[in-house]
Design an enzyme around this catalytic site. Structure first.
Site, PDB file in Angstrom:
ATOM      1  N   THR A   1       0.762   4.210  -1.199  1.00 40.20           N
ATOM      2  CA  THR A   1       0.697   4.470   0.223  1.00 40.20           C
ATOM      3  C   THR A   1       0.546   6.091   0.427  1.00 40.20           C
ATOM      4  O   THR A   1       1.309   6.689  -0.212  1.00 40.20           O
ATOM      5  CB  THR A   1       1.801   3.704   0.702  1.00 40.20           C
ATOM      6  OG1 THR A   1       1.782   2.330   0.764  1.00 40.20           O
ATOM      7  CG2 THR A   1       1.735   4.093   2.393  1.00 40.20           C
TER       8      THR A   1
ATOM      9  N   ILE B   1       7.948   6.031   1.061  1.00 36.94           N
ATOM     10  CA  ILE B   1       6.828   5.112   1.284  1.00 36.94           C
ATOM     11  C   ILE B   1       6.253   4.779  -0.543  1.00 36.94           C
ATOM     12  O   ILE B   1       6.562   5.457  -1.413  1.00 36.94           O
ATOM     13  CB  ILE B   1       5.505   5.642   1.849  1.00 36.94           C
ATOM     14  CG1 ILE B   1       5.415   6.885   1.356  1.00 36.94           C
ATOM     15  CG2 ILE B   1       6.143   5.885   3.402  1.00 36.94           C
ATOM     16  CD1 ILE B   1       4.004   7.643   2.090  1.00 36.94           C
ATOM     17  N   ASP B   2       5.666   3.489  -0.621  1.00 35.32           N
ATOM     18  CA  ASP B   2       5.228   3.257  -1.993  1.00 35.32           C
ATOM     19  C   ASP B   2       4.476   4.163  -2.502  1.00 35.32           C
ATOM     20  O   ASP B   2       3.562   4.960  -2.025  1.00 35.32           O
ATOM     21  CB  ASP B   2       4.385   1.874  -1.795  1.00 35.32           C
ATOM     22  CG  ASP B   2       5.356   0.766  -1.181  1.00 35.32           C
ATOM     23  OD1 ASP B   2       6.499   0.996  -1.304  1.00 35.32           O
ATOM     24  OD2 ASP B   2       4.884  -0.187  -0.533  1.00 35.32           O
ATOM     25  N   LYS B   3       4.147   4.285  -3.806  1.00 33.86           N
ATOM     26  CA  LYS B   3       3.387   4.918  -4.484  1.00 33.86           C
ATOM     27  C   LYS B   3       1.920   4.955  -3.997  1.00 33.86           C
ATOM     28  O   LYS B   3       1.568   5.990  -4.038  1.00 33.86           O
ATOM     29  CB  LYS B   3       3.421   4.222  -6.139  1.00 33.86           C
ATOM     30  CG  LYS B   3       2.662   4.970  -7.293  1.00 33.86           C
ATOM     31  CD  LYS B   3       2.495   4.124  -8.613  1.00 33.86           C
ATOM     32  CE  LYS B   3       1.534   4.905  -9.569  1.00 33.86           C
ATOM     33  NZ  LYS B   3       1.516   4.299 -10.615  1.00 33.86           N
TER      34      LYS B   3
ATOM     35  N   ARG C   1       3.614  -4.526   4.266  1.00 32.59           N
ATOM     36  CA  ARG C   1       2.832  -5.356   3.217  1.00 32.59           C
ATOM     37  C   ARG C   1       3.343  -6.773   3.269  1.00 32.59           C
ATOM     38  O   ARG C   1       2.559  -7.782   3.480  1.00 32.59           O
ATOM     39  CB  ARG C   1       2.923  -4.731   1.936  1.00 32.59           C
ATOM     40  CG  ARG C   1       2.330  -3.445   1.860  1.00 32.59           C
ATOM     41  CD  ARG C   1       2.929  -2.788   0.564  1.00 32.59           C
ATOM     42  NE  ARG C   1       2.079  -3.214  -0.570  1.00 32.59           N
ATOM     43  CZ  ARG C   1       2.523  -3.053  -1.884  1.00 32.59           C
ATOM     44  NH1 ARG C   1       3.391  -2.164  -2.191  1.00 32.59           N
ATOM     45  NH2 ARG C   1       1.905  -3.681  -2.901  1.00 32.59           N
TER      46      ARG C   1
END
Length: 341
Positions: free
Chosen positions: A147, A143-145, A263
């Site tokens: 998130t 998962i993104d930084k 996103r």
């Protein structure tokens, strides 16, 4: 190089191929996935009835004796770091963590330290038996930084293979909570007119596109309909805020798991995530929709308002169905409290 030798006797009615027979009959405690076994065969580490065999398709019979020489897992080039982690679940095969905002999952040129992998190397220590021949945690999904939420990471090669197969087959359950601009509505003619967007029963909006790297900004993903990688997101509104509705809390469920998928898809549908600077989540809110303080709180939210809230899968060793839930992080919970007030 230090090695360990595993002796295997082929059991009743074996599969015709060596790699499949080994995958079935190698003891579970060896933690060797079929992929790892295939590599060991190709490297000449498998002896069948006294002779080295390098063909994964070689025939085997009941009672055949094999010896597998397995090099001990080498130390990872990534350094362990004593970074606090919120551990949701852990056993000999895997670990589930609740990642905070601001933490990168895996080291990269721009972030060589301070990552989840650095933290796991320190936390797990000698309990990592090795993934792909190296003592490192097996990252199955990311998962993104910025998130937050749930991630499962393998501690053994076999667990890594088993979990990866579930994510590839889209059988793992992944549900996210997001705060988005506007109010997604399956009856909205504008939304229905967007290519790739359709309605499903239960007021669910399905977004189906291909995703690929953006032509001019290589840090971004872009929606395309030719080429790229297939991506499917389903979303439904849980709660709306404002008069007229200006912000909504939505649930997003992933059928596929592409980089930045939620996103990009929500922005494509015209409902970008609050706080998402990359994909246009800094949209102005109508003055009359929310009061000044609430509108300012939405505009000032410092990251994409996205949280991995539910994670479910079959345990790769026991077959047990496992499901975990994570409460919203404090910043998203506070923003929702302001919106509700």
């Amino acid at each position: 190089m230090d090695t360990t030798v595993i002796s295997v006797t082929i059991g009743l009615a074996p599969p015709p191929r060596l790699d499949k027979a080994l995958s079935r009959d190698v003891p579970d405690e060896a933690s060797l996935s079929r992929t790892r076994l295939a590599r060991l065969i190709a490297e000449g580490c498998v002896v069948l009835n006294g002779a080295v065999v390098t063909d994964a398709k070689a025939k085997v019979s009941e009672g055949d004796v094999l010896e597998i020489t397995v090099p001990l897992a080498t130390e990872s080039h990534i350094g362990p770091e004593p970074i606090p982690l919120e551990i949701v679940y852990e056993d000999d095969d895997l670990i589930v963590v609740d990642k905070p905002a601001g933490m990168v999952v895996h080291p990269a040129p721009g972030t060589p330290t301070g990552t989840l992998v650095n933290a796991l190397l320190h936390h797990c220590g000698d309990t990592l038996s090795g993934v792909g021949g190296e003592k490192r945690p097996g990252v199955v999904h990311r998962i993104d930084k910025d998130t937050t939420g749930l991630l499962v990471v393998a501690k053994t090669d076999r667990a890594h293979h088993g979990l990866a197969a579930q994510f590839e087959a889209h059988t793992a359950e992944r549900a996210y909570l997001a705060i988005v601009h506007g109010m997604p509505d399956t009856g909205d003619p504008r939304l229905r007119g967007i290519r790739g967007v359709s309605a499903e029963p239960g007021a669910v909006i399905r977004i189906t596109t291909q995703l690929t790297r953006h032509k001019t900004d290589r840090q971004k993903q872009a929606v395309v309909f030719n080429g790229g990688r297939h991506a499917v997101t389903r979303t439904r509104v849980l709660e709306g805020f404002g008069t007229p509705p200006a912000v909504a809390l939505v649930e997003c469920r992933l059928e596929t798991g592409r980089t930045h998928q939620i996103r990009v898809h929500m922005a494509h549908a015209g409902h970008g995530l609050v706080g998402d600077q990359t994909y246009g989540g800094r949209r102005k809110i109508a003055v009359k929709a929310l009061n000044d303080a609430t509108r300012d709180a939405v505009s000032a939210f410092p990251r994409q308002a996205l949280h991995a809230a539910v994670l479910g899968f079959k345990h790769p060793a026991s077959g047990e169905v496992m499901r975990f839930e994570s409460q919203l992080p404090a910043d998203m919970a506070l923003l929702l409290a302001r919106l509700r007030a």
